[in-house]
Design an enzyme around this catalytic site. Structure first.
Site, short mmCIF file in Angstrom:
data_model
loop_
_atom_site.label_atom_id
_atom_site.label_comp_id
_atom_site.label_asym_id
_atom_site.label_seq_id
_atom_site.Cartn_x
_atom_site.Cartn_y
_atom_site.Cartn_z
N HIS A 12 0.82 -1.22 0.00
CA HIS A 12 0.00 0.00 0.00
C HIS A 12 0.85 1.27 0.00
O HIS A 12 0.36 2.34 0.41
CB HIS A 12 -0.96 -0.01 1.20
N HIS A 59 -2.72 4.22 9.66
CA HIS A 59 -1.40 4.73 10.06
C HIS A 59 -1.58 5.99 10.91
O HIS A 59 -1.25 7.09 10.46
CB HIS A 59 -0.56 5.05 8.83
N HIS A 196 10.04 -3.70 4.63
CA HIS A 196 10.44 -2.29 4.67
C HIS A 196 10.63 -1.85 6.11
O HIS A 196 9.99 -2.36 7.03
CB HIS A 196 9.47 -1.37 3.93
N GLU A 243 3.45 -5.61 8.83
CA GLU A 243 2.18 -5.40 8.12
C GLU A 243 1.71 -6.69 7.43
O GLU A 243 0.53 -6.87 7.18
CB GLU A 243 2.33 -4.28 7.08
C1 DHB Z 1 6.05 3.75 3.10
C2 DHB Z 1 5.52 2.48 3.22
C3 DHB Z 1 4.41 2.26 4.03
O1 DHB Z 1 3.85 1.03 4.24
C4 DHB Z 1 3.81 3.30 4.68
O2 DHB Z 1 2.69 3.06 5.39
C5 DHB Z 1 4.35 4.59 4.58
C6 DHB Z 1 5.48 4.80 3.79
C7 DHB Z 1 7.22 4.02 2.20
O3 DHB Z 1 7.86 3.09 1.74
O4 DHB Z 1 7.49 5.19 1.93
FE FE Z 2 2.21 1.11 5.84
#
Ligand code: DHB
Ligand code: FE
Length: 282
Positions: A12, A59, A196, A243
């Site tokens: 997302h 978030h 991430h 996540e």
């Molecule tokens: C990013 C990824 C995410 O899942 C999020 O909620 C906010 C930022 C990113 O990679 O920038």
């Molecule tokens: Fe996220």
């Protein structure tokens, strides 16, 4: 009766929404990411459901540290795209199937999954980006092609629910949908991920080998995948990799024999690995 026809998982990344909203998806940085969704959009057109049960995470938009529900089920008539600091995304309002949402709330709670019931909620990139990826450009004056029941899962503030809990919740969602007395085609989306980390010393961490193993395992050995402990997500997929527990809700809602019809994996999109699966519930 209502039936679950397919499951979809996808990342997302908010920058994906920005790329679509500002018309830069053909730029060299973005094109390989979006190319992997060309087939998905064709498949969605051919298989448009009546309702998507969309598992995502908020978030700190609808919730903040003052209230942290583990599972929050959207029961309002509609959900506005949230203002996350740059104004709301120019995408349609999300319309619910309120009768099915109420039925699912009753079924889950009597099945001993204690949902928080949301009769008012704005939805952030966690929900709108997967819809944009799967349905393509839709402006504020358009409508999404189907109704959406949001399920927000806490993966922001420790402790998140376990993969096992999410997998079993998916099974309970299937029981709920399949006991609803209206002929509806329902899809389940599990969103977020893949690897991430947005913060501190390991910011920028991406682990393609682990992500690809996760995709294989989720398709072929979903029970084993549901047993991956939180510490492994943190260590291997970064602090935001957790996540991915939301993907187990989708997988649990499908038969173990569900068939993979499409897969896409691309690095990078912003700070994130993008992963995507379509599974037909056969
Ligand atoms: C990013 C990824 C995410 O899942 C999020 O909620 C906010 C930022 C990113 O990679 O920038
Ligand atoms: Fe996220």
């Amino acid at each position: 009766m209502a039936r679950i026809t397919a499951g979809v998982s996808c990342s997302h990344v908010p920058a994906i929404g920005v790329a679509m909203d500002t018309g830069i998806t053909d730029q060299p940085y973005w094109k390989p990411c979006f190319d992997g969704f060309v087939k998905s959009r064709e498949w969605m057109k051919e298989n448009t459901p009546d309702v998507i049960f969309l598992v995502y995470n908020d978030h700190c938009t609808a919730f903040d540290a003052s209230c942290i529900p583990t599972f929050a089920l959207g029961c309002a008539a509609e959900f506005q795209p949230a203002d996350e600091g740059w104004g709301p995304r120019p995408v349609p309002v999300v319309k619910n199937h309120q009768k099915l949402a109420s039925h699912i709330a009753q079924s889950l709670i009597l099945d001993e999954f204690d949902m928080t019931i949301m009769n008012e909620m704005d939805v952030d990139h966690g929900l709108t980006v997967p819809l944009s990826l799967m349905f393509g450009e839709h402006g504020v004056d358009d409508e999404w092609p189907c109704q959406v029941i949001p399920l927000a899962v806490n993966v922001v503030q420790y402790p998140a629910p376990t993969g096992n809990r999410c997998y079993n919740l998916g099974k309970a969602v299937a029981r709920a949908v399949e006991s609803y007395d209206e002929d509806l085609n329902v899809m389940v989306f599990g969103t977020g991920g893949m690897s991430h980390q947005l913060q501190y010393k390991r910011a920028g961490l991406i682990n393609p080998e682990w992500d690809k193993r996760f995709l294989d395992m989720l398709v072929n050995d979903p029970v084993a995948a549901s047993q991956i402990p939180h510490v492994e997500y943190l260590r291997e997929a970064g602090s935001e990799g957790v996540e991915m527990v939301m993907w187990h809700v989708m997988r649990g809602a499908l038969k173990e024999t569900a068939k993979e019809v499409h897969r896409h994996y691309h690095v990078p999109a912003s700070n994130t690995a993008v992963g995507h699966l379509i599974l037909e519930n056969v």
